[in-house]
Design a protein around this motif. Structure first.
Motif, PDB file in Angstrom:
ATOM      1  N   ALA A  79       0.827  -1.202   0.000  1.00  8.24           N
ATOM      2  CA  ALA A  79       0.000   0.000   0.000  1.00  8.24           C
ATOM      3  C   ALA A  79       0.867   1.260   0.000  1.00  8.24           C
ATOM      4  O   ALA A  79       0.493   2.283  -0.587  1.00  8.24           O
ATOM      5  CB  ALA A  79      -0.929   0.002   1.206  1.00  8.24           C
ATOM      6  N   LEU A  80       2.026   1.188   0.619  1.00  7.97           N
ATOM      7  CA  LEU A  80       2.935   2.338   0.633  1.00  7.97           C
ATOM      8  C   LEU A  80       3.458   2.630  -0.768  1.00  7.97           C
ATOM      9  O   LEU A  80       3.527   3.789  -1.184  1.00  7.97           O
ATOM     10  CB  LEU A  80       4.092   2.064   1.585  1.00  7.97           C
ATOM     11  CG  LEU A  80       5.111   3.176   1.755  1.00  7.97           C
ATOM     12  CD1 LEU A  80       4.450   4.406   2.368  1.00  7.97           C
ATOM     13  CD2 LEU A  80       6.248   2.707   2.626  1.00  7.97           C
ATOM     14  N   LEU A  81       3.783   1.593  -1.514  1.00  9.71           N
ATOM     15  CA  LEU A  81       4.238   1.764  -2.897  1.00  9.71           C
ATOM     16  C   LEU A  81       3.146   2.390  -3.743  1.00  9.71           C
ATOM     17  O   LEU A  81       3.396   3.307  -4.525  1.00  9.71           O
ATOM     18  CB  LEU A  81       4.669   0.423  -3.487  1.00  9.71           C
ATOM     19  CG  LEU A  81       5.025   0.432  -4.967  1.00  9.71           C
ATOM     20  CD1 LEU A  81       6.271   1.265  -5.203  1.00  9.71           C
ATOM     21  CD2 LEU A  81       5.228  -0.972  -5.463  1.00  9.71           C
ATOM     22  N   VAL A  82       1.908   1.912  -3.585  1.00 13.50           N
ATOM     23  CA  VAL A  82       0.783   2.450  -4.352  1.00 13.50           C
ATOM     24  C   VAL A  82       0.549   3.914  -3.990  1.00 13.50           C
ATOM     25  O   VAL A  82       0.304   4.757  -4.860  1.00 13.50           O
ATOM     26  CB  VAL A  82      -0.483   1.601  -4.113  1.00 13.50           C
ATOM     27  CG1 VAL A  82      -1.705   2.256  -4.731  1.00 13.50           C
ATOM     28  CG2 VAL A  82      -0.294   0.212  -4.673  1.00 13.50           C
ATOM     29  N   LEU A  83       0.651   4.245  -2.713  1.00 16.12           N
ATOM     30  CA  LEU A  83       0.456   5.626  -2.269  1.00 16.12           C
ATOM     31  C   LEU A  83       1.517   6.562  -2.857  1.00 16.12           C
ATOM     32  O   LEU A  83       1.197   7.627  -3.390  1.00 16.12           O
ATOM     33  CB  LEU A  83       0.484   5.693  -0.751  1.00 16.12           C
ATOM     34  CG  LEU A  83       0.320   7.067  -0.128  1.00 16.12           C
ATOM     35  CD1 LEU A  83      -1.097   7.580  -0.380  1.00 16.12           C
ATOM     36  CD2 LEU A  83       0.604   7.017   1.342  1.00 16.12           C
ATOM     37  N   LEU A  84       2.776   6.150  -2.802  1.00 10.91           N
ATOM     38  CA  LEU A  84       3.848   6.993  -3.346  1.00 10.91           C
ATOM     39  C   LEU A  84       3.766   7.122  -4.864  1.00 10.91           C
ATOM     40  O   LEU A  84       3.946   8.205  -5.421  1.00 10.91           O
ATOM     41  CB  LEU A  84       5.208   6.449  -2.939  1.00 10.91           C
ATOM     42  CG  LEU A  84       5.603   6.672  -1.491  1.00 10.91           C
ATOM     43  CD1 LEU A  84       6.906   5.958  -1.184  1.00 10.91           C
ATOM     44  CD2 LEU A  84       5.728   8.142  -1.180  1.00 10.91           C
ATOM     45  N   ALA A  85       3.492   6.010  -5.554  1.00 10.74           N
ATOM     46  CA  ALA A  85       3.385   6.064  -7.012  1.00 10.74           C
ATOM     47  C   ALA A  85       2.180   6.885  -7.442  1.00 10.74           C
ATOM     48  O   ALA A  85       2.253   7.649  -8.403  1.00 10.74           O
ATOM     49  CB  ALA A  85       3.298   4.656  -7.584  1.00 10.74           C
ATOM     50  N   GLY A  86       1.067   6.755  -6.725  1.00 12.95           N
ATOM     51  CA  GLY A  86      -0.118   7.543  -7.050  1.00 12.95           C
ATOM     52  C   GLY A  86       0.099   9.023  -6.832  1.00 12.95           C
ATOM     53  O   GLY A  86      -0.287   9.858  -7.656  1.00 12.95           O
ATOM     54  N   GLY A  87       0.725   9.368  -5.720  1.00 14.19           N
ATOM     55  CA  GLY A  87       1.030  10.779  -5.461  1.00 14.19           C
ATOM     56  C   GLY A  87       1.980  11.355  -6.490  1.00 14.19           C
ATOM     57  O   GLY A  87       1.808  12.479  -6.959  1.00 14.19           O
ATOM     58  N   THR A  88       2.973  10.580  -6.878  1.00 15.78           N
ATOM     59  CA  THR A  88       3.916  11.033  -7.898  1.00 15.78           C
ATOM     60  C   THR A  88       3.220  11.188  -9.244  1.00 15.78           C
ATOM     61  O   THR A  88       3.465  12.158  -9.966  1.00 15.78           O
ATOM     62  CB  THR A  88       5.081  10.032  -8.024  1.00 15.78           C
ATOM     63  OG1 THR A  88       5.707   9.896  -6.752  1.00 15.78           O
ATOM     64  CG2 THR A  88       6.096  10.504  -9.038  1.00 15.78           C
ATOM     65  N   ALA A  89       2.333  10.258  -9.581  1.00 14.72           N
ATOM     66  CA  ALA A  89       1.623  10.329 -10.864  1.00 14.72           C
ATOM     67  C   ALA A  89       0.721  11.552 -10.932  1.00 14.72           C
ATOM     68  O   ALA A  89       0.601  12.186 -11.981  1.00 14.72           O
ATOM     69  CB  ALA A  89       0.804   9.066 -11.082  1.00 14.72           C
ATOM     70  N   VAL A  90       0.106  11.900  -9.824  1.00 16.93           N
ATOM     71  CA  VAL A  90      -0.819  13.032  -9.816  1.00 16.93           C
ATOM     72  C   VAL A  90      -0.076  14.369  -9.778  1.00 16.93           C
ATOM     73  O   VAL A  90      -0.433  15.313 -10.484  1.00 16.93           O
ATOM     74  CB  VAL A  90      -1.777  12.923  -8.605  1.00 16.93           C
ATOM     75  CG1 VAL A  90      -2.577  14.193  -8.412  1.00 16.93           C
ATOM     76  CG2 VAL A  90      -2.713  11.748  -8.797  1.00 16.93           C
ATOM     77  N   LEU A  91       0.978  14.446  -8.990  1.00 11.98           N
ATOM     78  CA  LEU A  91       1.648  15.728  -8.754  1.00 11.98           C
ATOM     79  C   LEU A  91       2.765  16.061  -9.739  1.00 11.98           C
ATOM     80  O   LEU A  91       3.143  17.219  -9.872  1.00 11.98           O
ATOM     81  CB  LEU A  91       2.214  15.759  -7.333  1.00 11.98           C
ATOM     82  CG  LEU A  91       1.169  15.653  -6.217  1.00 11.98           C
ATOM     83  CD1 LEU A  91       1.863  15.562  -4.871  1.00 11.98           C
ATOM     84  CD2 LEU A  91       0.227  16.832  -6.258  1.00 11.98           C
ATOM     85  N   THR A  92       3.304  15.055 -10.425  1.00 13.24           N
ATOM     86  CA  THR A  92       4.451  15.284 -11.287  1.00 13.24           C
ATOM     87  C   THR A  92       4.049  15.163 -12.752  1.00 13.24           C
ATOM     88  O   THR A  92       3.654  14.099 -13.200  1.00 13.24           O
ATOM     89  CB  THR A  92       5.558  14.260 -10.984  1.00 13.24           C
ATOM     90  OG1 THR A  92       5.827  14.280  -9.592  1.00 13.24           O
ATOM     91  CG2 THR A  92       6.822  14.593 -11.745  1.00 13.24           C
ATOM     92  N   PRO A  93       4.171  16.237 -13.513  1.00  9.28           N
ATOM     93  CA  PRO A  93       3.852  16.149 -14.942  1.00  9.28           C
ATOM     94  C   PRO A  93       5.026  15.554 -15.724  1.00  9.28           C
ATOM     95  O   PRO A  93       6.154  15.511 -15.250  1.00  9.28           O
ATOM     96  CB  PRO A  93       3.627  17.609 -15.335  1.00  9.28           C
ATOM     97  CG  PRO A  93       4.478  18.381 -14.388  1.00  9.28           C
ATOM     98  CD  PRO A  93       4.497  17.602 -13.106  1.00  9.28           C
ATOM     99  N   GLY A  94       4.723  15.104 -16.918  1.00  8.26           N
ATOM    100  CA  GLY A  94       5.776  14.663 -17.821  1.00  8.26           C
ATOM    101  C   GLY A  94       6.141  13.203 -17.671  1.00  8.26           C
ATOM    102  O   GLY A  94       5.351  12.371 -17.252  1.00  8.26           O
ATOM    103  N   ARG A  95       7.382  12.923 -18.014  1.00 13.10           N
ATOM    104  CA  ARG A  95       7.859  11.539 -18.094  1.00 13.10           C
ATOM    105  C   ARG A  95       7.844  10.839 -16.741  1.00 13.10           C
ATOM    106  O   ARG A  95       7.520   9.658 -16.642  1.00 13.10           O
ATOM    107  CB  ARG A  95       9.263  11.550 -18.673  1.00 13.10           C
ATOM    108  CG  ARG A  95       9.815  10.196 -18.965  1.00 13.10           C
ATOM    109  CD  ARG A  95      11.092  10.331 -19.778  1.00 13.10           C
ATOM    110  NE  ARG A  95      11.797   9.092 -19.889  1.00 13.10           N
ATOM    111  CZ  ARG A  95      11.608   8.213 -20.852  1.00 13.10           C
ATOM    112  NH1 ARG A  95      10.716   8.462 -21.778  1.00 13.10           N
ATOM    113  NH2 ARG A  95      12.299   7.099 -20.884  1.00 13.10           N
ATOM    114  N   ARG A  96       8.203  11.522 -15.681  1.00 16.73           N
ATOM    115  CA  ARG A  96       8.240  10.897 -14.355  1.00 16.73           C
ATOM    116  C   ARG A  96       6.838  10.478 -13.907  1.00 16.73           C
ATOM    117  O   ARG A  96       6.643   9.419 -13.321  1.00 16.73           O
ATOM    118  CB  ARG A  96       8.860  11.839 -13.340  1.00 16.73           C
ATOM    119  CG  ARG A  96       9.034  11.197 -11.986  1.00 16.73           C
ATOM    120  CD  ARG A  96       9.821  12.051 -11.062  1.00 16.73           C
ATOM    121  NE  ARG A  96      11.218  12.008 -11.487  1.00 16.73           N
ATOM    122  CZ  ARG A  96      12.165  12.785 -11.012  1.00 16.73           C
ATOM    123  NH1 ARG A  96      11.876  13.675 -10.127  1.00 16.73           N
ATOM    124  NH2 ARG A  96      13.388  12.682 -11.435  1.00 16.73           N
ATOM    125  N   GLY A  97       5.839  11.307 -14.201  1.00 18.29           N
ATOM    126  CA  GLY A  97       4.459  10.956 -13.884  1.00 18.29           C
ATOM    127  C   GLY A  97       3.981   9.747 -14.676  1.00 18.29           C
ATOM    128  O   GLY A  97       3.247   8.908 -14.157  1.00 18.29           O
TER     129      GLY A  97
END
Length: 76
Positions: A28-46
């Motif tokens: 769940a921690l991995l999903v939380l961090l990846a989801g937050g990164t996907a939402v907050l970071t535009p571009g290739r990293r998201g």
């Protein structure tokens, strides 16, 4: 392995904490961090974070069911 250990010893504390939490923490921690990164970071990293989320959602391979034979029953 020694190179990875040296990297962890030389890295700043937040990076080491995050790496250890992702490795040994709940999924769940991995999903939380990846989801937050996907939402907050535009571009290739998201986009890469979305790929991680998709990989986490893939179902585990189905297990084969074993048939139980009755005790003392003759084998056919």
């Amino acid at each position: 392995m020694a190179t990875f250990a040296q990297f962890l010893l030389d890295a700043p504390v937040p990076i080491v904490t995050t790496a250890l939490a992702l490795r040994y923490g709940p999924s769940a921690l991995l999903v939380l961090l990846a989801g937050g990164t996907a939402v907050l970071t535009p571009g290739r990293r998201g986009e890469r974070a979305l790929v991680v989320l998709r990989l986490c959602q893939q179902p585990a391979p189905a297990r084969r069911k074993r048939s139980r034979r009755a005790v003392g029953a003759p084998e056919v």
